[in-house]
Each structure stands twice: as structure tokens, then as C-alpha cells.
Design a protein around this motif. Structure first.
Motif, PDB file in Angstrom:
ATOM      1  N   ARG A  94       0.839  -1.195   0.000  1.00 24.01           N
ATOM      2  CA  ARG A  94       0.000   0.000   0.000  1.00 24.01           C
ATOM      3  C   ARG A  94       0.875   1.246   0.000  1.00 24.01           C
ATOM      4  O   ARG A  94       2.000   1.231   0.490  1.00 24.01           O
ATOM      5  CB  ARG A  94      -0.918   0.025   1.224  1.00 24.01           C
ATOM      6  N   ALA A  95       0.329   2.337  -0.522  1.00 29.01           N
ATOM      7  CA  ALA A  95       1.066   3.594  -0.553  1.00 29.01           C
ATOM      8  C   ALA A  95       1.467   4.033   0.851  1.00 29.01           C
ATOM      9  O   ALA A  95       2.578   4.530   1.077  1.00 29.01           O
ATOM     10  CB  ALA A  95       0.226   4.673  -1.231  1.00 29.01           C
ATOM     11  N   SER A  96       0.575   3.833   1.821  1.00 24.40           N
ATOM     12  CA  SER A  96       0.864   4.238   3.203  1.00 24.40           C
ATOM     13  C   SER A  96       2.017   3.431   3.786  1.00 24.40           C
ATOM     14  O   SER A  96       2.801   3.957   4.584  1.00 24.40           O
ATOM     15  CB  SER A  96      -0.381   4.069   4.070  1.00 24.40           C
ATOM     16  N   ASP A  97       2.137   2.153   3.379  1.00 25.58           N
ATOM     17  CA  ASP A  97       3.213   1.316   3.903  1.00 25.58           C
ATOM     18  C   ASP A  97       4.555   1.667   3.258  1.00 25.58           C
ATOM     19  O   ASP A  97       5.597   1.633   3.921  1.00 25.58           O
ATOM     20  CB  ASP A  97       2.892  -0.162   3.671  1.00 25.58           C
ATOM     21  N   ILE A  98       4.534   2.003   1.962  1.00 30.82           N
ATOM     22  CA  ILE A  98       5.776   2.391   1.289  1.00 30.82           C
ATOM     23  C   ILE A  98       6.285   3.711   1.863  1.00 30.82           C
ATOM     24  O   ILE A  98       7.478   3.864   2.119  1.00 30.82           O
ATOM     25  CB  ILE A  98       5.549   2.508  -0.234  1.00 30.82           C
ATOM     26  N   SER A  99       5.371   4.653   2.076  1.00 29.17           N
ATOM     27  CA  SER A  99       5.791   5.958   2.598  1.00 29.17           C
ATOM     28  C   SER A  99       6.330   5.858   4.022  1.00 29.17           C
ATOM     29  O   SER A  99       7.137   6.687   4.443  1.00 29.17           O
ATOM     30  CB  SER A  99       4.627   6.948   2.551  1.00 29.17           C
ATOM     31  N   SER A 100       5.901   4.842   4.770  1.00 24.63           N
ATOM     32  CA  SER A 100       6.322   4.703   6.169  1.00 24.63           C
ATOM     33  C   SER A 100       7.555   3.818   6.332  1.00 24.63           C
ATOM     34  O   SER A 100       8.028   3.626   7.455  1.00 24.63           O
ATOM     35  CB  SER A 100       5.174   4.129   7.012  1.00 24.63           C
ATOM     36  N   LEU A 101       8.076   3.267   5.227  1.00 25.60           N
ATOM     37  CA  LEU A 101       9.283   2.434   5.321  1.00 25.60           C
ATOM     38  C   LEU A 101      10.456   3.250   5.867  1.00 25.60           C
ATOM     39  O   LEU A 101      10.684   4.395   5.458  1.00 25.60           O
ATOM     40  CB  LEU A 101       9.650   1.873   3.948  1.00 25.60           C
ATOM     41  N   ARG A 102      11.185   2.631   6.767  1.00 26.24           N
ATOM     42  CA  ARG A 102      12.378   3.274   7.319  1.00 26.24           C
ATOM     43  C   ARG A 102      13.621   2.490   6.910  1.00 26.24           C
ATOM     44  O   ARG A 102      13.539   1.345   6.454  1.00 26.24           O
ATOM     45  CB  ARG A 102      12.279   3.365   8.849  1.00 26.24           C
ATOM     46  N   LEU A 103      14.764   3.109   7.062  1.00 29.62           N
ATOM     47  CA  LEU A 103      16.018   2.477   6.645  1.00 29.62           C
ATOM     48  C   LEU A 103      16.217   1.138   7.334  1.00 29.62           C
ATOM     49  O   LEU A 103      16.683   0.173   6.728  1.00 29.62           O
ATOM     50  CB  LEU A 103      17.193   3.416   6.949  1.00 29.62           C
ATOM     51  N   GLU A 104      15.835   1.061   8.607  1.00 32.69           N
ATOM     52  CA  GLU A 104      16.035  -0.162   9.365  1.00 32.69           C
ATOM     53  C   GLU A 104      15.084  -1.286   8.948  1.00 32.69           C
ATOM     54  O   GLU A 104      15.286  -2.446   9.316  1.00 32.69           O
ATOM     55  CB  GLU A 104      15.835   0.119  10.856  1.00 32.69           C
ATOM     56  N   ASP A 105      14.039  -0.948   8.163  1.00 31.97           N
ATOM     57  CA  ASP A 105      13.081  -1.968   7.722  1.00 31.97           C
ATOM     58  C   ASP A 105      13.637  -2.846   6.601  1.00 31.97           C
ATOM     59  O   ASP A 105      13.068  -3.896   6.303  1.00 31.97           O
ATOM     60  CB  ASP A 105      11.785  -1.305   7.241  1.00 31.97           C
ATOM     61  N   ILE A 106      14.726  -2.412   5.976  1.00 31.19           N
ATOM     62  CA  ILE A 106      15.353  -3.204   4.918  1.00 31.19           C
ATOM     63  C   ILE A 106      16.438  -4.068   5.541  1.00 31.19           C
ATOM     64  O   ILE A 106      17.484  -3.582   5.972  1.00 31.19           O
ATOM     65  CB  ILE A 106      15.951  -2.306   3.816  1.00 31.19           C
ATOM     66  N   ASP A 107      16.157  -5.352   5.631  1.00 30.33           N
ATOM     67  CA  ASP A 107      17.087  -6.313   6.229  1.00 30.33           C
ATOM     68  C   ASP A 107      17.971  -6.871   5.116  1.00 30.33           C
ATOM     69  O   ASP A 107      17.665  -7.881   4.485  1.00 30.33           O
ATOM     70  CB  ASP A 107      16.299  -7.431   6.913  1.00 30.33           C
TER      71      ASP A 107
END
Length: 404
Positions: free
Chosen positions: A247-260
Motif C-alpha cells: 500500500r502507498a501508506s506502507d511504502i511511505s512509512s518504510l524506514r532504513l532499518e526496515d530493509i534487512d
């Protein structure tokens, strides 16, 4: 209606909405309506906001009128009742809902508790509970003190008026039937009889535009074209939309630490439901994100993954939607008037593609973060390839040929 009071207090409303992370477009819409009210207050003799709305919405179509009505409701509640917006719809006027009696209140509280346990969005729980409470209040207003007092006429009168005209449609019927089914399973035995009294209301399915394989191919070509007009940020967001359906809301809320990077995973908390979502970090997505971080992302202390190019702040969901429009334009798809655009159509394509490939529904629900199995139902209607297999051969039916 006191526009002088609104003029003095409007800044606190805007400040609150910014603090509560309302989208910039929604805040600007509220400010636009306030400016219009203050600008025209001397040329009109409004007594209520309803009168002002009629002047403001003159010559508007149904959709725009509904939008204006929502904005005016927010402004009215803030100015007259000192109530700040909380992302839920409110009944018109200042009337207080009828207090439920002991038995009906017990049913409403039990239903709300069960809905909360389903990990639904707060707004969804509120909407469903308000619909069910409205049904119970209607029954009570007709003299029903207990569930056993309800007759078929009492139930039907909630959905139809005396002349048979529709008052409430399929959505209300679905919510109320769902509530009664849940309550029946938890000991409210009379709810089984109430369910049988709910009138049959036909579901009018609306045909939904979906992305074709050819359109997806063009979009992927544009995303992979490093010499094209798309920025590295927009390319990375595009790959996320195509391959994850986020969802657009989930992409916009991604943070650097969310990428493992070590385990090749994307971890996030869904903004709609609050449920954790874990997705594989596909190489094409990982490479696109890395290119953006290495070559284009502004230097900033902000820990959001995708930043605004000008302010170096996190993107709002509406910005993700705007980026999808840029991707459509670069891909030369969905540019005709009336074509469905936005980000949700990517999510729709992913689900229907997985269904067409025979992926089981549990896996699909886990992939897109659905906590309720029924959430897949709308996508089943768009499984075109399998629906074609269900088509009947009409060659044997007597059909008059053109010109005969």
C-alpha cells in the motif's frame, strides 16, 4: 456558526492535523474551505454551516458535493463543538444517539470486542460498530426491548421505507449479518432468528479496471530503462508496487532499518491494520533501493527510506500515489480519460496474477498482509483467465444474426 471564532482558532486545527500526520492535500483542502468561508462571510447571511455548504457546493456533481460535505463537517465540529477530527465519519447535526438498553448494549459491546480482536483498522472497527449500533437503535425506537421482540417488519424497516425505497444497501446488510453470526457463536442464541429476518439485498458488482499483462510489461520496461526520465527513487517505488503490491501508506512509512539486507527481507508494520508484514527483498527491488540510497537520496538525519527531493523529509502516501502517475506517464499506459490509476491497482494485479498461477489463498493473504480471508473476495471477481473457463458456449442458442 461563528466565523470570527473560526478565524482566530483555525491555526490550532491545522497544527493538530499536522501533528496527527494528516496528508498535506487533506490539510490544504480544509484550509481552502476555511478561506472561502471567511472571504464570503460578509456577502452572505449564513446562519448554519449547512446553508454555507449549499452555496459552496452549488453546481457540484455528487462526488464533489460529498467531499465538500465531509470538509464542512470537520470545520463545523471544530468551530461549534471544539472537536478535533479523528478520521471517522460522524452523524449529521448535533443529535445524540439513542442510548441502548441493557440487552442491546451487551450485544453491541460484544461485537465491538470481537471486531477489535480481528486486527482490523480502527476506522473499520468504528464503522462496523456504528452500523450495528444504528440497527439496534432503530429496533429499540420501534418498541423492541429485547431481541426476541423483533419482528420481520421491524428488521425490514431499517433497510426499506414504507414505499419499498432503499434506505440502506448491501454493505449495511453485510455488516449486520456478520455481527449477528458472530454473536450467535458466542451464546446470543436469539441472533440466529434475527439473521433470518434480515431482507435479501442483491450485491451489485462493479466492474473494476485492472492492469493487463501488456501494461505491466510496458511499466517494467520503463522502470528498467536507466536512461529514461524516471528518477532512481521513483524506479525503486515502482518495483515495490509491481512485485510486492504494498500500500502507498506502507511504502511511505518504510524506514532504513526496515530493509534487512543481511537476510534479504523487508519488515514493516502495516499502517492500515497495525499487523507486521514480512516480504522477501527480491534482487530487482534490492538493487533499485541500493542505487537510490547510493546515488540520489539526499543527505538527511531523517530515517525514512524515501525522502522528498526538496525538503529531505519523508513522503506522504499521497506522494506515492503521485509517483505512480509519473510511472504511468513514462510507460505510456493509463493515460486516457477515465482510466483507473493510483497505487492500489498494482496490488490488485499482484493478487489476481497469483490467483491465476494457482497460488493458494493463504499464501496470497500472507503476501499482501491480509488478516481476514474475506479480503480476497473482491480479487476473485477479477481472475479473468479462470472466469473464462466458466463461460457457457452460446453457439447452440437461437440468436438472430445482424441484418437478418
Amino acid at each position: 456558526m461563528n466565523l470570527e471564532n473560526l478565524s482566530l482558532s483555525q491555526d490550532s486545527l491545522v497544527e493538530y492535523m499536522v501533528t496527527m500526520n494528516y496528508s498535506s492535500s487533506y490539510i490544504m483542502a480544509i484550509q481552502r474551505e476555511i478561506r472561502w468561508l471567511l472571504k464570503n462571510k460578509n456577502s452572505h447571511k449564513w446562519i448554519t454551516y449547512e446553508e454555507a455548504l449549499q452555496d459552496r457546493a452549488f453546481a457540484c456533481d455528487k462526488k464533489n458535493f460529498t467531499n465538500k460535505k465531509t470538509l464542512f463537517t470537520v470545520i463545523r465540529r471544530f468551530e461549534e463543538d471544539s472537536v478535533y477530527p479523528n478520521r471517522t465519519r460522524h452523524p449529521e447535526g448535533n443529535t445524540t444517539p439513542q442510548e441502548l438498553n441493557a440487552e442491546f448494549k451487551k450485544m453491541a459491546v460484544a461485537f465491538e470486542a470481537m471486531e477489535t480482536q480481528r486486527s482490523l483498522k480502527f476506522v473499520t472497527v468504528t464503522k462496523n460498530n456504528r452500523c450495528f449500533r444504528s440497527f439496534l437503535q432503530h429496533l429499540q425506537s420501534r418498541g423492541c426491548e429485547r431481541a426476541c421482540d423483533v419482528t420481520e417488519a421491524d428488521s425490514i424497516s431499517y433497510f426499506r421505507d414504507k414505499n419499498g425505497a432503499v434506505l440502506r444497501g448491501y454493505t449495511a446488510k453485510r455488516i449486520i449479518s456478520h455481527a449477528l453470526t458472530l454473536l450467535e457463536k458466542t451464546g446470543f442464541s436469539e441472533c440466529k432468528r434475527l439473521s433470518a429476518l434480515i431482507p435479501l439485498i442483491k450485491y451489485h458488482h462493479k466492474n473494476t479496471q485492472f492492469l493487463t499483462d501488456d501494461e505491466i510489461a510496458k511499466i517494467l520496461h520503463a522502470l528498467k530503462d536507466k536512461e529514461g526520465n524516471l528518477s532512481l527513487r521513483d524506479r525503486a517505488i515502482g518495483f515495490l508496487l509491481v512485485y510486492t503490491g504494498m500500500r502507498a501508506s506502507d511504502i511511505s512509512s518504510l524506514r532504513l532499518e526496515d530493509i534487512d539486507w543481511h537476510n534479504g527481507k523487508i519488515h514493516c508494520i502495516q499502517q492500515k491494520t497495525g499487523v507486521p508484514l514480512n516480504l522477501p527483498l527480491l534482487p530487482v527491488i534490492g538493487n533499485a533501493i541500493y542505487d537510490y540510497l547510493d546515488k540520489e537520496r539526499p543527505q538527511s538525519s531523517c530515517d525514512y527510506l524515501f525522502l522528498n527531493s526538496f525538503s529531505a523529509e519523508g513522503l506522504a502516501p499521497v506522494s506515492i500515489c503521485s509517483i505512480s502517475y509519473v510511472i504511468y506517464k513514462a510507460s505510456c499506459v493509463r493515460n486516457a480519460k477515465g482510466d483507473r490509476k493510483g497505487t492500489h491497482i498494482f496490488r490488485h494485479h499482484l493478487v489476481t496474477a497469483l490467483l491465476s498461477n494457482g497460488t493458494d489463498q493463504a499464501t496470497i493473504s500472507q503476501t499482501v498482509g491480509h488478516s481476514c480471508p474475506d479480503s480476497l473476495t473482491p480479487y476473485l471477481h477479477a481472475d479473468i483467465e479462470n472466469l473464462r473457463k466458466c463461460a457457457l458456449d452460446i453457439s447452440q442458442f437461437p440468436i438472430r444474426r445482424e441484418g437478418c
